[in-house]
Motif scaffolding. Structure first.
Motif, short mmCIF file in Angstrom:
data_model
loop_
_atom_site.label_atom_id
_atom_site.label_comp_id
_atom_site.label_asym_id
_atom_site.label_seq_id
_atom_site.Cartn_x
_atom_site.Cartn_y
_atom_site.Cartn_z
N TYR A 195 0.87 -1.18 0.00
CA TYR A 195 0.00 0.00 0.00
C TYR A 195 0.90 1.22 0.00
O TYR A 195 1.99 1.21 0.57
N TRP A 203 -3.60 3.76 -1.93
CA TRP A 203 -4.00 2.66 -2.80
C TRP A 203 -3.30 1.37 -2.38
O TRP A 203 -2.10 1.37 -2.08
N TRP A 204 -4.05 0.26 -2.40
CA TRP A 204 -3.46 -1.06 -2.25
C TRP A 204 -3.02 -1.53 -3.63
O TRP A 204 -3.81 -1.50 -4.60
N THR A 205 -1.77 -1.98 -3.74
CA THR A 205 -1.26 -2.45 -5.03
C THR A 205 -1.13 -3.96 -5.08
O THR A 205 -1.06 -4.55 -6.17
N ASP A 206 -1.08 -4.61 -3.93
CA ASP A 206 -1.09 -6.07 -3.89
C ASP A 206 -1.56 -6.55 -2.53
O ASP A 206 -1.29 -5.89 -1.51
N THR A 220 -9.68 -6.98 -6.75
CA THR A 220 -10.04 -5.93 -7.73
C THR A 220 -11.36 -6.24 -8.41
O THR A 220 -12.16 -5.34 -8.67
N GLN A 253 -12.20 3.21 -8.04
CA GLN A 253 -11.28 2.19 -8.55
C GLN A 253 -11.17 2.19 -10.07
O GLN A 253 -10.14 1.82 -10.64
N ASP A 256 -7.97 3.55 -11.72
CA ASP A 256 -6.79 2.69 -11.81
C ASP A 256 -7.20 1.28 -11.42
O ASP A 256 -7.08 0.89 -10.26
N SER A 258 -5.97 -1.52 -11.60
CA SER A 258 -4.97 -2.47 -11.09
C SER A 258 -4.81 -2.36 -9.58
O SER A 258 -4.16 -3.20 -8.96
N THR A 259 -5.40 -1.31 -8.99
CA THR A 259 -5.29 -1.09 -7.54
C THR A 259 -6.68 -1.08 -6.92
O THR A 259 -7.68 -1.07 -7.64
N GLN A 380 -1.26 9.00 -9.49
CA GLN A 380 -1.24 9.02 -8.02
C GLN A 380 -0.25 10.05 -7.50
O GLN A 380 -0.53 10.79 -6.55
#
Length: 441
Positions: A195, A203-206, A220, A253, A256, A258-259, A380
């Motif tokens: 994050y 944003w959480w990315t994974d 997602t 969301q 983006d 992907s996040t 971002q």
């Protein structure tokens, strides 16, 4: 095992009973000798304290409770200060929300002009607590979750750079619990997250399981269709304003895919929608005063009247368990991975090194060690730069007593359409904040 002494600053808060109940739940892992409550409103604190004293006598009689309005008494010989103060209480929150709305701007307690007004009140309150702690218990750590956390964190970075203060927020924790529920997991503790962002702006990315397998595609997909809504049984979803906020995440969301985003981004990316769907006469502050505030104080009075907490409906503040995780990490060097608000200084490579960013950290007895996020995308980065500008200008306005800089801060907020509207809002906010803000010139 050592037993710890804790001061809860903001002892008259509606969150205090839930935090005490949560601390009792973790006594095996984090033993406590004394809990002190500190508040500058002794009458308000007394109701909470008297109820909590009965509760402790029944459930953990070995723990001493002291409630005080005297800083020396409250801050002497403590290991941790848990701070959740609200300067101006809910009456001022109501002003923070209703004044911007009157001018057609988002009225929210931590975002936009309302968050700026609250920040100007919170800065001196939090700095005062830091100074008390350093005077009376110089070895203690402050775990600060007073809002607006982003502005408070920037103020402590700039004005108390060597203080042992850790700035944290429970909002990502609450969202992660909902994500875990939607994944069929029993708790967010079964996940590891990546994050980045600012507080209430990230944003959480994974998201991975403990074996390192990414769960992000499932997350997602759910958020793109339902936001963070679950089966409707979560505490947040029982509240109408939160229910709509959780669902609105799907519209954020889209920008983006992907996040997955922090829910508060809706105020910056869809301000027109938020204003159109707000009740200018009855805001979230009114909802809280009529709901949570009334309920908690009613339950506390009931406990005092009965002399027993056995049948109380007061519940553990589950989200607050992250505060114990943090205290344990400091006390026992557990190297817990946690989201913290820290000075960037290289965590996000292509971003202001002095910005207070919210990123994963490994926390041990010396405090947090940031994990490197790397470079972030232009979208971002640009949003965050604008918002960091707002936060830094607010702290400079406070420090210098500058009307000009506070006007600039409100004008720069993505929630505000023009400098004229910013000035009108500022002038109204100054009028109601005379008892709290420094005089602006």
């Amino acid at each position: 095992m050592k037993k710890f002494n804790i001061t809860i600053a903001g002892g008259g808060s509606t969150f205090t009973p839930g935090i005490i109940l949560m601390l009792l739940d973790y006594l095996d892992e984090f033993p406590i000798d004394t809990i002190k409550l500190y508040d500058n409103d002794g009458d308000r604190q007394k109701t909470i304290a008297d109820a909590c004293e009965i509760l402790l006598k029944e459930r953990a009689p070995e723990i001493s409770l002291l409630a005080s309005t005297n800083p020396e008494e409250a801050f002497t010989n403590v290991d941790f200060v848990m701070a959740h103060i609200r300067v101006g209480k809910y009456a001022m929150r109501e002003q923070d929300e209703k004044i911007p709305l009157k001018h057609g701007v988002v009225g929210q307690e931590t975002c936009g002009p309302g968050g700026i007004a609250y920040g100007m009140r919170s800065i001196p309150g939090v700095l005062e607590l830091v100074d008390y702690m350093e005077k009376y218990s110089p070895e203690a750590w402050m775990l600060n979750y007073s809002n607006p956390a982003a502005i408070v964190a920037e103020a402590t970075r700039k004005l108390r750079p060597n203080s042992k203060i850790l700035n944290i927020c429970d909002m990502p924790i609450g969202i992660e619990e909902l994500i875990a529920k939607n994944l069929g997991l029993s708790s967010r503790k079964e996940m590891e997250v990546d994050y980045y962002g600012l507080n209430h702006f990230g944003w959480w990315t994974d998201i991975r399981d403990k074996q390192g397998n990414s769960l992000m595609s499932k997350v997602t997909e759910h958020v793109s269709q339902h936001g963070y809504a679950t089966d409707g049984t979560s505490e947040l979803e029982q509240q109408e304003s939160w229910n709509s906020t959780l669902k609105k995440a799907k519209d954020v969301q889209v920008l983006d895919p992907s996040t997955v985003p922090n829910t508060y981004l809706k105020y910056y990316l869809y301000p027109d929608y938020e204003v159109a769907h707000s009740n200018k006469e009855y805001t979230r502050a009114n909802e809280v005063m009529a709901g949570r505030e009334k309920f908690i104080f009613g339950e506390c009075r009931d406990i005092i009247e009965k002399g027993s907490a056995e049948e109380t409906k007061l519940t553990i503040d589950e989200h607050a368990s992250y505060i114990v995780d943090l205290a344990k990490a400091i006390a026992f060097n557990t190297k817990e991975r946690m989201l913290m608000i820290v000075e960037n200084n290289g965590a996000i490579i292509n971003f202001d090194p002095t910005a207070m960013v919210e990123v994963p950290c490994i926390v041990g007895s010396k405090g947090p060690e940031k994990l490197v996020v790397g470079e972030i995308p232009r979208f971002q980065k640009s949003l965050m730069e604008q918002q960091v500008g707002v936060e830094k200008l607010v702290v400079e306005a406070f420090e210098e007593g500058s009307y000009q800089k506070l006007w600039q801060a409100i004008t720069l907020s993505k929630t505000v359409p023009s400098a004229k509207v910013a000035k009108d809002i500022l002038d109204d906010l100054i009028e109601v904040n005379k008892a709290f803000w420094p005089e602006l010139k």
